[in-house]
Design a protein around this motif. Structure first.
Motif, PDB file in Angstrom:
ATOM      1  N   ALA A 138       0.827  -1.211   0.000  1.00  0.00           N
ATOM      2  CA  ALA A 138       0.000   0.000   0.000  1.00  0.00           C
ATOM      3  C   ALA A 138       0.858   1.257   0.000  1.00  0.00           C
ATOM      4  O   ALA A 138       0.482   2.286  -0.577  1.00  0.00           O
ATOM      5  N   ALA A 139       2.020   1.159   0.637  1.00  0.00           N
ATOM      6  CA  ALA A 139       2.896   2.332   0.724  1.00  0.00           C
ATOM      7  C   ALA A 139       3.409   2.770  -0.635  1.00  0.00           C
ATOM      8  O   ALA A 139       3.807   3.930  -0.824  1.00  0.00           O
ATOM      9  N   HIS A 140       3.434   1.867  -1.600  1.00  0.00           N
ATOM     10  CA  HIS A 140       3.953   2.205  -2.931  1.00  0.00           C
ATOM     11  C   HIS A 140       2.909   2.879  -3.812  1.00  0.00           C
ATOM     12  O   HIS A 140       3.237   3.415  -4.875  1.00  0.00           O
ATOM     13  N   GLY A 141       1.637   2.843  -3.394  1.00  0.00           N
ATOM     14  CA  GLY A 141       0.587   3.444  -4.202  1.00  0.00           C
ATOM     15  C   GLY A 141       0.269   2.619  -5.436  1.00  0.00           C
ATOM     16  O   GLY A 141       0.824   1.545  -5.664  1.00  0.00           O
ATOM     17  N   HIS A 142      -0.628   3.147  -6.240  1.00  0.00           N
ATOM     18  CA  HIS A 142      -0.986   2.488  -7.485  1.00  0.00           C
ATOM     19  C   HIS A 142       0.011   2.896  -8.564  1.00  0.00           C
ATOM     20  O   HIS A 142       0.791   3.830  -8.401  1.00  0.00           O
ATOM     21  N   VAL A 143      -0.023   2.216  -9.698  1.00  0.00           N
ATOM     22  CA  VAL A 143       0.934   2.490 -10.771  1.00  0.00           C
ATOM     23  C   VAL A 143       0.727   3.865 -11.397  1.00  0.00           C
ATOM     24  O   VAL A 143       1.608   4.387 -12.075  1.00  0.00           O
ATOM     25  N   GLU A 144      -0.446   4.462 -11.195  1.00  0.00           N
ATOM     26  CA  GLU A 144      -0.739   5.800 -11.704  1.00  0.00           C
ATOM     27  C   GLU A 144      -1.784   6.432 -10.796  1.00  0.00           C
ATOM     28  O   GLU A 144      -2.470   5.746 -10.036  1.00  0.00           O
ATOM     29  N   THR A 145      -1.897   7.746 -10.877  1.00  0.00           N
ATOM     30  CA  THR A 145      -2.893   8.440 -10.066  1.00  0.00           C
ATOM     31  C   THR A 145      -4.279   8.197 -10.646  1.00  0.00           C
ATOM     32  O   THR A 145      -4.493   8.352 -11.848  1.00  0.00           O
ATOM     33  N   VAL A 146      -5.199   7.803  -9.787  1.00  0.00           N
ATOM     34  CA  VAL A 146      -6.550   7.450 -10.235  1.00  0.00           C
ATOM     35  C   VAL A 146      -7.573   8.130  -9.341  1.00  0.00           C
ATOM     36  O   VAL A 146      -7.260   8.606  -8.240  1.00  0.00           O
ATOM     37  N   ARG A 147      -8.801   8.160  -9.826  1.00  0.00           N
ATOM     38  CA  ARG A 147      -9.926   8.675  -9.049  1.00  0.00           C
ATOM     39  C   ARG A 147     -11.195   7.998  -9.544  1.00  0.00           C
ATOM     40  O   ARG A 147     -11.228   7.459 -10.659  1.00  0.00           O
ATOM     41  N   LEU A 148     -12.221   8.036  -8.733  1.00  0.00           N
ATOM     42  CA  LEU A 148     -13.521   7.537  -9.156  1.00  0.00           C
ATOM     43  C   LEU A 148     -14.223   8.595  -9.999  1.00  0.00           C
ATOM     44  O   LEU A 148     -14.171   9.784  -9.687  1.00  0.00           O
ATOM     45  N   ALA A 149     -14.898   8.164 -11.045  1.00  0.00           N
ATOM     46  CA  ALA A 149     -15.654   9.102 -11.870  1.00  0.00           C
ATOM     47  C   ALA A 149     -16.700   9.828 -11.036  1.00  0.00           C
ATOM     48  O   ALA A 149     -16.999  10.997 -11.284  1.00  0.00           O
ATOM     49  N   SER A 150     -17.253   9.164 -10.036  1.00  0.00           N
ATOM     50  CA  SER A 150     -18.281   9.748  -9.183  1.00  0.00           C
ATOM     51  C   SER A 150     -17.728  10.769  -8.211  1.00  0.00           C
ATOM     52  O   SER A 150     -18.493  11.494  -7.567  1.00  0.00           O
ATOM     53  N   GLY A 151     -16.410  10.824  -8.074  1.00  0.00           N
ATOM     54  CA  GLY A 151     -15.795  11.759  -7.145  1.00  0.00           C
ATOM     55  C   GLY A 151     -15.634  11.224  -5.741  1.00  0.00           C
ATOM     56  O   GLY A 151     -15.133  11.928  -4.859  1.00  0.00           O
ATOM     57  N   GLY A 152     -16.050   9.996  -5.496  1.00  0.00           N
ATOM     58  CA  GLY A 152     -15.933   9.415  -4.162  1.00  0.00           C
ATOM     59  C   GLY A 152     -14.486   9.176  -3.766  1.00  0.00           C
ATOM     60  O   GLY A 152     -13.596   9.068  -4.603  1.00  0.00           O
ATOM     61  N   GLY A 153     -14.261   9.084  -2.458  1.00  0.00           N
ATOM     62  CA  GLY A 153     -12.914   8.891  -1.947  1.00  0.00           C
ATOM     63  C   GLY A 153     -12.415   7.464  -2.121  1.00  0.00           C
ATOM     64  O   GLY A 153     -13.203   6.523  -2.205  1.00  0.00           O
ATOM     65  N   LEU A 154     -11.088   7.339  -2.157  1.00  0.00           N
ATOM     66  CA  LEU A 154     -10.431   6.039  -2.283  1.00  0.00           C
ATOM     67  C   LEU A 154      -9.292   5.951  -1.273  1.00  0.00           C
ATOM     68  O   LEU A 154      -8.524   6.899  -1.114  1.00  0.00           O
ATOM     69  N   GLU A 155      -9.184   4.800  -0.629  1.00  0.00           N
ATOM     70  CA  GLU A 155      -8.081   4.524   0.295  1.00  0.00           C
ATOM     71  C   GLU A 155      -7.373   3.261  -0.170  1.00  0.00           C
ATOM     72  O   GLU A 155      -8.002   2.217  -0.358  1.00  0.00           O
ATOM     73  N   ILE A 156      -6.052   3.358  -0.348  1.00  0.00           N
ATOM     74  CA  ILE A 156      -5.284   2.174  -0.748  1.00  0.00           C
ATOM     75  C   ILE A 156      -5.109   1.264   0.462  1.00  0.00           C
ATOM     76  O   ILE A 156      -4.612   1.688   1.508  1.00  0.00           O
ATOM     77  N   LEU A 157      -5.522   0.005   0.313  1.00  0.00           N
ATOM     78  CA  LEU A 157      -5.411  -0.970   1.391  1.00  0.00           C
ATOM     79  C   LEU A 157      -4.198  -1.873   1.227  1.00  0.00           C
ATOM     80  O   LEU A 157      -3.500  -2.190   2.198  1.00  0.00           O
ATOM     81  N   ALA A 158      -3.970  -2.335  -0.003  1.00  0.00           N
ATOM     82  CA  ALA A 158      -2.939  -3.346  -0.246  1.00  0.00           C
ATOM     83  C   ALA A 158      -2.659  -3.396  -1.737  1.00  0.00           C
ATOM     84  O   ALA A 158      -3.335  -2.746  -2.543  1.00  0.00           O
ATOM     85  N   GLY A 159      -1.636  -4.163  -2.080  1.00  0.00           N
ATOM     86  CA  GLY A 159      -1.321  -4.397  -3.480  1.00  0.00           C
ATOM     87  C   GLY A 159      -1.039  -5.855  -3.714  1.00  0.00           C
ATOM     88  O   GLY A 159      -1.014  -6.663  -2.768  1.00  0.00           O
ATOM     89  N   ASP A 160      -0.838  -6.227  -4.975  1.00  0.00           N
ATOM     90  CA  ASP A 160      -0.454  -7.603  -5.279  1.00  0.00           C
ATOM     91  C   ASP A 160       0.826  -7.605  -6.096  1.00  0.00           C
ATOM     92  O   ASP A 160       1.376  -6.549  -6.438  1.00  0.00           O
ATOM     93  N   ASP A 161       1.327  -8.794  -6.416  1.00  0.00           N
ATOM     94  CA  ASP A 161       2.641  -8.880  -7.059  1.00  0.00           C
ATOM     95  C   ASP A 161       2.592  -8.620  -8.557  1.00  0.00           C
ATOM     96  O   ASP A 161       3.608  -8.723  -9.240  1.00  0.00           O
ATOM     97  N   THR A 162       1.423  -8.280  -9.086  1.00  0.00           N
ATOM     98  CA  THR A 162       1.332  -7.918 -10.502  1.00  0.00           C
ATOM     99  C   THR A 162       1.241  -6.407 -10.702  1.00  0.00           C
ATOM    100  O   THR A 162       1.098  -5.939 -11.832  1.00  0.00           O
TER     101      THR A 162
END
Length: 487
Positions: free
Chosen positions: A30-54
């Motif tokens: 989770a500390a590494h974030g997603h591969v790019e900055t993203v958002r929901l089209a609806s504008g709702g909030g997002l919290e990164i919980l975890a990632g996987d090895d892909t």
């Protein structure tokens, strides 16, 4: 369900390590974030919980749902809560292989698919003892693959329209993780209209009162009547017609006239003529209705011809804008926004979709300007800007470039992108100075010239308010120069 299991993982490193391997839910990623900055089209909030090895990421949405986003542009809800998502992930290692597996396939097919995937996983590492240990510690009950696939399937179907993920920089949408069929857009859009139509057919006085005061409900009821035609609807249509005429010329007014005309009754012609004479717009829009002296056969033929050419009884034949407009009118914002975003994505990837069938060598930018207006109406300025920028890039004549650049500058100003708006107006003035064709001959004698001046003035005021006095002075001087040429 809750996030109890997540709290257990965060407190117990042994359990967290099991979740990370072999179940590929790694809290440390989770500390590494997603591969790019993203958002929901609806504008709702997002919290990164975890990632996987892909490179995929697990997000928690504001309502607690868990959204998984792959590193290759796919996204989907996999649980209505963190606990439900972890129930699926730990119960179905290799869950990504099952996103297109529907419960309707039956128990035998589901168990065969799960057995095949898990046998392949066992060739590389253990999953059985690990699954038992982790699920027991997290308090998950024993569930069959059929139950878990049902949970996953239900979650995936919730992705649209509320949980569509966008690339934040470009604005394009992630594709769905699965290819399960969804209900067509018109089903949720027409739901209230069908309910109202049933009430009108039953003679519900309260529903009739609402039709008089609510043009949106009236439009929806008339659309429901278009696609659910009943022989006994004529009294309902005749009663709705004068109400709809109060809105002047609308598609639904024409629709109502056609549905009435299909009954082929000469006695309805005087009412249709009266509606036609409501105002100038209705006189023009309904000019082809047979006159009050015609007979029923002539009226029915007119209605049949128009029904075939412009109305129809199949909702699948309606353009997307019919449903997105009706969705927006009801406040079903995401039902309108998401199809429009996906339409813009398609055009951006394949501009041949804009090819004019009457002139295959030319691209028609009209759909893009329409999308920009639709997004603006929805209050989605980022998507409106995205559509308008592409629209502007496709303009060929000086007139069209000036008009499109003016619209772009207005959107940029309203979005707070004042420097971008100033640059756009600079591009516009460059076209005025060197148009390259004679299409601007009448610019200074018609409203477009005045609109250009007004946008310069508006931006100058915005720059002044933002503390950019020097830039504002330059814009005001440019506006004065253009204004002096207006006639």
């Amino acid at each position: 369900m809750t996030d109890r299991a997540l709290q257990l993982l965060r407190r117990d490193r042994r359990l967290a390590a099991l979740a990370a391997f072999p179940f590929n839910f790694d809290l440390d990623r989770a500390a590494h974030g997603h591969v790019e900055t993203v958002r929901l089209a609806s504008g709702g909030g997002l919290e990164i919980l975890a990632g996987d090895d892909t490179g995929g990421t697990f997000f928690r949405c504001e309502d607690g749902s868990v959204l998984y986003a792959s590193s290759e542009g796919g996204a989907g809800v996999i649980g209505s809560s963190v606990d439900e998502a972890l129930d699926v992930l730990t119960g179905l290692p290799g869950w990504e292989n099952y996103v297109n597996l529907a419960p309707q396939r039956g128990e035998e097919a589901i168990r065969a698919a799960v057995t095949e995937t898990e046998d392949e996983l066992r060739e590389y590492y253990g999953i059985d003892d690990e699954r038992t240990e982790l699920r027991t510690a997290l308090g998950f009950p024993d569930r069959s693959p059929v139950e878990l696939i049902a949970l996953l399937h239900t979650a995936l179907l919730r992705t649209e329209p509320e949980f569509v993920l966008l690339n934040d920089e470009e604005g394009c949408a992630y594709r769905l993780l699965d290819d399960h069929p969804r209900p067509p857009l018109w089903e949720p859009v027409l739901a209230s209209g069908r309910k109202d139509l049933a009430a009108l057919r039953a003679g519900d006085g309260e529903a009739w009162g609402a039709m008089a005061d609510d043009p949106v409900r009236r439009r929806l009821a008339l659309r429901a009547a278009q696609f659910d035609r009943a022989e006994g609807d004529l009294p309902v249509l005749l009663r709705l017609l004068p109400y709809e005429a109060e809105s002047s010329m609308t598609d639904e007014l024409r629709l109502t006239c056609v549905l009435i005309g299909l009954h082929g009754r000469a006695e309805d012609l005087p009412l249709l003529d009266e509606v036609r004479r409501t105002d100038f717009d209705t006189a023009c829009g309904l000019s082809d209705i047979p006159g009050p002296d015609a007979d029923g056969a002539e009226l029915r033929q007119w209605a049949l011809d128009l029904d075939d050419a412009m109305v129809g009884a199949d909702p699948a034949d309606e353009p997307l804008e019919t449903w997105t407009d009706l969705a927006a009118d009801q406040g079903l914002t995401e039902y309108a926004r998401v199809p429009l975003i996906r339409r813009l994505d398609e055009i951006e990837l394949d501009q041949s979709l804009l090819r004019d069938p009457r002139n295959p060598g030319k691209l028609d930018s009209g759909p893009l300007s329409s999308l920009a207006r639709d997004f603006d109406r929805l209050g989605d300025l980022p998507q409106a800007l995205r559509a308008q920028r592409l629209c502007t890039a496709l303009q060929e004549t000086a007139w069209d470039r000036v008009s499109s650049l003016r619209d772009l500058a207005q959107l940029e100003r309203r979005a707070g992108h004042l420097e971008s708006a100033a640059h756009t107006l600079s591009r516009l003035r460059a076209v005025l100075d060197a148009p390259g064709d004679d299409s601007l001959e009448w610019l200074y004698r018609v409203n477009l010239g005045r609109f250009v001046v007004r946008e310069h003035d508006e931006l100058a005021r915005a720059l002044t308010d933002a503390g950019h006095a020097a830039r504002a002075t330059g814009l005001a001087e440019a506006a004065a120069g253009i204004r002096s040429r207006l006639t």
